[in-house]
Structures are given as C-alpha cells and as structure tokens.
Design a protein around this motif. Structure first.
Motif, PDB file in Angstrom:
ATOM      1  N   ARG A  61      11.738 -33.871 -18.654  1.00  0.00           N
ATOM      2  CA  ARG A  61      12.300 -32.753 -17.882  1.00  0.00           C
ATOM      3  C   ARG A  61      12.364 -31.496 -18.744  1.00  0.00           C
ATOM      4  O   ARG A  61      12.053 -30.390 -18.286  1.00  0.00           O
ATOM      5  CB  ARG A  61      13.691 -33.110 -17.352  1.00  0.00           C
ATOM      6  CG  ARG A  61      14.406 -31.947 -16.642  1.00  0.00           C
ATOM      7  CD  ARG A  61      15.652 -32.413 -15.929  1.00  0.00           C
ATOM      8  NE  ARG A  61      15.308 -33.154 -14.730  1.00  0.00           N
ATOM      9  CZ  ARG A  61      15.107 -32.605 -13.545  1.00  0.00           C
ATOM     10  NH1 ARG A  61      15.173 -31.290 -13.398  1.00  0.00           N
ATOM     11  NH2 ARG A  61      14.816 -33.335 -12.492  1.00  0.00           N
ATOM     12  N   VAL A  62      12.780 -31.666 -19.992  1.00  0.00           N
ATOM     13  CA  VAL A  62      12.826 -30.529 -20.914  1.00  0.00           C
ATOM     14  C   VAL A  62      11.450 -29.885 -21.012  1.00  0.00           C
ATOM     15  O   VAL A  62      11.306 -28.660 -20.953  1.00  0.00           O
ATOM     16  CB  VAL A  62      13.314 -30.973 -22.311  1.00  0.00           C
ATOM     17  CG1 VAL A  62      13.057 -29.896 -23.367  1.00  0.00           C
ATOM     18  CG2 VAL A  62      14.807 -31.316 -22.272  1.00  0.00           C
ATOM     19  N   ASP A  63      10.415 -30.697 -21.135  1.00  0.00           N
ATOM     20  CA  ASP A  63       9.051 -30.209 -21.310  1.00  0.00           C
ATOM     21  C   ASP A  63       8.564 -29.459 -20.072  1.00  0.00           C
ATOM     22  O   ASP A  63       7.994 -28.357 -20.169  1.00  0.00           O
ATOM     23  CB  ASP A  63       8.128 -31.397 -21.615  1.00  0.00           C
ATOM     24  CG  ASP A  63       6.790 -30.978 -22.219  1.00  0.00           C
ATOM     25  OD1 ASP A  63       6.690 -29.849 -22.720  1.00  0.00           O
ATOM     26  OD2 ASP A  63       5.868 -31.806 -22.204  1.00  0.00           O
ATOM     27  N   ILE A  64       8.769 -30.022 -18.899  1.00  0.00           N
ATOM     28  CA  ILE A  64       8.326 -29.375 -17.667  1.00  0.00           C
ATOM     29  C   ILE A  64       9.043 -28.038 -17.468  1.00  0.00           C
ATOM     30  O   ILE A  64       8.430 -27.028 -17.113  1.00  0.00           O
ATOM     31  CB  ILE A  64       8.535 -30.306 -16.456  1.00  0.00           C
ATOM     32  CG1 ILE A  64       7.436 -31.379 -16.428  1.00  0.00           C
ATOM     33  CG2 ILE A  64       8.521 -29.519 -15.150  1.00  0.00           C
ATOM     34  CD1 ILE A  64       7.419 -32.259 -15.221  1.00  0.00           C
ATOM     35  N   ASN A  65      10.344 -28.033 -17.722  1.00  0.00           N
ATOM     36  CA  ASN A  65      11.102 -26.796 -17.542  1.00  0.00           C
ATOM     37  C   ASN A  65      10.669 -25.724 -18.539  1.00  0.00           C
ATOM     38  O   ASN A  65      10.569 -24.537 -18.193  1.00  0.00           O
ATOM     39  CB  ASN A  65      12.600 -27.070 -17.678  1.00  0.00           C
ATOM     40  CG  ASN A  65      13.158 -27.833 -16.485  1.00  0.00           C
ATOM     41  OD1 ASN A  65      12.539 -27.889 -15.424  1.00  0.00           O
ATOM     42  ND2 ASN A  65      14.316 -28.441 -16.650  1.00  0.00           N
ATOM     43  N   GLU A  66      10.398 -26.123 -19.779  1.00  0.00           N
ATOM     44  CA  GLU A  66       9.968 -25.148 -20.781  1.00  0.00           C
ATOM     45  C   GLU A  66       8.549 -24.645 -20.486  1.00  0.00           C
ATOM     46  O   GLU A  66       8.243 -23.468 -20.714  1.00  0.00           O
ATOM     47  CB  GLU A  66      10.038 -25.752 -22.177  1.00  0.00           C
ATOM     48  CG  GLU A  66      11.469 -25.921 -22.673  1.00  0.00           C
ATOM     49  CD  GLU A  66      11.555 -26.478 -24.084  1.00  0.00           C
ATOM     50  OE1 GLU A  66      12.601 -26.277 -24.733  1.00  0.00           O
ATOM     51  OE2 GLU A  66      10.585 -27.125 -24.532  1.00  0.00           O
TER      52      GLU A  66
END
Length: 411
Positions: A312-317
C-alpha cells in the motif's frame, strides 16, 4: 490561446506500481486544467512513430483509475530506447519537437529508471538550447532501487514484499523436502549492480522462519572458493541450506558468474548484458563439488509483475510522485525528477521532492558497504530497518471469478 496538453510515457522494465504513477499523472493533470492527456505507446520509441492515445478514451471513471493503480506492467507499453547525443543526430530531436508542437504539448512526463532520466536530460537540454517552451519531468520507477538522490523508488517496496514472502515460502518448501538427505536451494534475484532486491530476502527472517542462510550482493566481488567452504560448513549443522544471490554477482576478475555457464551474451540498446543462469550455475557447481541435491529458483519477472502482493505504501507513493511531476511542470519546472524524501521513520512518512535530473541520470545508487556484514554474505539490521516500512499495507485487487481484474488498453 492554444490548448494546454500534456503527454506521458513509460520506459524500461515495468513494475507492479508503474501504472499507479500513470494514474497520478492523469488525475492531477485533469484536476489542474489540462485539456488533453496523451499517452505515448511504447515510450519515446513509439512516440517517434507517432504512436499515442488520448487517455480520456481509456479512463472513464474513478473506478478505472483504481483499476489502473492495481494493474501490473506498463499500461501504455514500454521500450528500451537510447536517444543519441544531441550533436550526433539533430534530426531525431527536430522530429520529436515537431510532434510535440503539433499536439500542442506543454509538459512531457516520463516514468522510468536511470536510462529514462537520460531521455529527460537530453530533451530538456535541447529545449533550452533551441528555445522550446515544453517542460520535461521524470517520474522515478524501478524495482532495482538504484536511482540517486531519492530515498527509494516506486516499485521497489512491492518487489521487496513479494521477494520476502516468496523466500519464506521457498524455505518452508525446502524444509518439507529434507529428511535424511541434504538439499541446497539457490534463489536468484534481479539486480545487476545494486543488491537492494536480493537483500530483501532477509525479510523472510521472522519469528517462525530462519530466513536465508547466505545472501550475496553484486556490490562485493564473489569468491566462489569461500562460498563452497561456507556451504560445506553449514551442511555440518543443517540439512536444508538456502542461499540468495543477485543475478549480477561478479567474480574478482569482473566476469559475471552467469557467464561461466554461457549467459550474458545478449546486450540491449544501453549496453547492458542480459543476466540469467547465476543460480543454475551455482546449483550445478555445488552438486558436482558436494554430491548432494541442489535446485535453482529464479523469481524472474514475477518480482515486478506480482501486483496481487503490492505494498500500500508503494502504490500510494507511486501515485504521489506522478501527481507531483504534473504539479512541478505546471509551475514551470523542467529538467527535473521527482524524488521521495523520507520524512519520518516512526511513524513512517514520506513526501515528494524534486532534483535536477543531471545529478540523477546515469548514476547508480548501490547498497552501502556498511549495510553488509563483515564477510559480505548477509545484510545488517540497518538494511532491514530501511526496507521494512516500504512493504507495509496491502492494496487488495478487484477480484472477478477468483482472479484479479486489470485495466487493459483498448486501441
């Protein structure tokens, strides 16, 4: 008054979140009042053939944007195309800017890694020299995490999450197969000159899993005799041995280990050898030297296409940096790449920054030597602390008949 149009392309090896950056570009461009958002088909190479699409014909709703964020690979298609130096072929640049003028393009956004930032650098330099007003911005993308000046790159966190989880599963599988006979498993992970992904196998070391026994990164020359000696010592203690190696580990004389088995013959447009067969060579080598069962496991393209395990962190960033590039171009920046700055570790927080692409293009960020142990066969706690925040959270795919649904380009 002319149209305010923007064009975006994708380049290099895809990731499981590269389309989240594309979604960020599209959504932000629409919100900031751009008239049309074009997508290059197969990057700058397709653009030279005037292959592009109006993205409003592909993205019709917020649901499509959410689907796009969850879709692996390059939605627009990718390429590995090296622009010549400006003085070598002015005609190609004249052609590119002729098409940009025809489409009334105000901003050119390119999502990619090191070689893609080289494209942004050259195009922005040409625009300055010739007085063109288009803005050129780079959006970072690479599972290799080897771009300079950014804390990490979109795509890396999700690949690391997949690698950590898959390593745990390979270890469980190996333990279930070993009873009275020894077995050595060699896991091959992507990474030409930087071992960030291979180091991620250490994430498998948890309460219920010992993790890999040895980890070898390309930052340090690989001593095959010392490797054999360590394997023999480990077999005195346990029957199942798990070793993780980067595809790009090299011998002290500079040869890739995979070249020992005849790999590395194919070379791409940027002069990079295709690396494959490192794990297979080492498994065969150990089998011949020790006489026990060995196997090679290549995670291969699964590392960059496993969107069902995206962080989730990766997709949001990834979405964040796509939007930040549009904002920067709209506010007059050019010849820059958006970066991710780590604001806080506990709790983890990040923000988008921006740097001169000349300081990023063609520079590789490798794993610091102090993040490897003394014998360079494992990563340190500092490495784990750096990577753990990037794999957090999930982005559940939209499931149809038990399988994830993706957004597909309709030509």
């Amino acid at each position: 008054m002319g149209m305010r149009n923007i064009i975006v392309g994708q380049s290099g090896g895809p990731t499981s979140v590269i389309n989240s950056s594309l979604a960020g570009v599209y959504k932000t461009a629409i919100e900031r009042g751009f008239d049309k958002v074009y997508g290059m088909l197969h990057g700058i190479q397709g653009f030279l053939d005037e292959q592009y699409v109006d993205l409003s014909t592909q993205i019709h709703s917020d649901m499509d944007i959410e689907l796009l964020k969850r879709t692996p690979s390059a939605f627009l298609g990718s390429c590995r195309y090296k622009l010549p130096e400006i003085h070598e072929d002015m005609e190609i640049y004249e052609k590119i800017f002729g098409i940009l003028d025809k489409l009334e393009i105000e901003a050119f956004i390119y999502i990619g890694g090191n070689d893609s930032m080289d494209t942004i650098k050259k195009l922005s330099d040409y625009a300055i020299v010739k007085g063109h007003k288009q803005k050129f911005l780079g959006v970072p993308k690479t599972i290799d995490n080897d771009l300079a000046l950014t804390d990490h790159t979109p795509g890396f966190g999700s690949a690391a999450k997949y690698i950590g989880a898959s390593t745990k599963e390979v270890i469980r599988d190996a333990l279930g197969l070993t009873y009275k006979k020894e077995m050595i498993t060699i896991i091959e992970v992507m990474g030409r000159n930087a071992g960030w992904l291979t180091g991620a196998t250490a994430l498998a070391k948890t309460e219920e899993c010992e993790g890999p026994d040895l980890i070898y990164l390309p930052e340090v020359p690989f001593d095959i005799d010392a490797f054999l000696s360590k394997i023999k010592d480990l077999l005195k203690e346990k029957k199942s041995i798990i070793v993780a190696v980067s595809e790009g580990i090299k011998l002290p004389d500079g040869r890739y280990v995979c070249e020992l088995s005849g790999g590395g013959d194919y070379v791409d447009a940027f002069g990079h050898k295709q690396l494959t067969g490192t794990a297979a060579y080492l498994a065969n080598f150990l089998g011949a030297e020790i006489g026990c069962k060995t196997r090679a496991v290549e995670f291969s393209t699964l590392q960059r296409s496993a969107s069902h395990m995206a962080s989730r962190v990766d997709i949001n960033e990834a979405f964040m940096v796509g939007g930040a590039a549009v904002k920067a171009a709209d506010e007059g920046d050019s010849g820059k790449m958006v970066v991710i700055d780590r604001v806080s570790d506990d709790p983890y927080m990040s923000a988008a920054g921006i740097y001169d692409v000349h300081k990023i293009a063609n520079n590789e960020k490798t794993v610091p030597r102090e993040w490897l142990n003394e014998t360079a066969d494992y990563v340190t706690e500092e490495f784990i602390n750096y990577i753990e925040p990037l794999i957090q959270g999930d982005y559940p795919p939209f499931m149809v008949n038990g399988l994830p649904q993706h957004l597909v380009l309709k030509k």
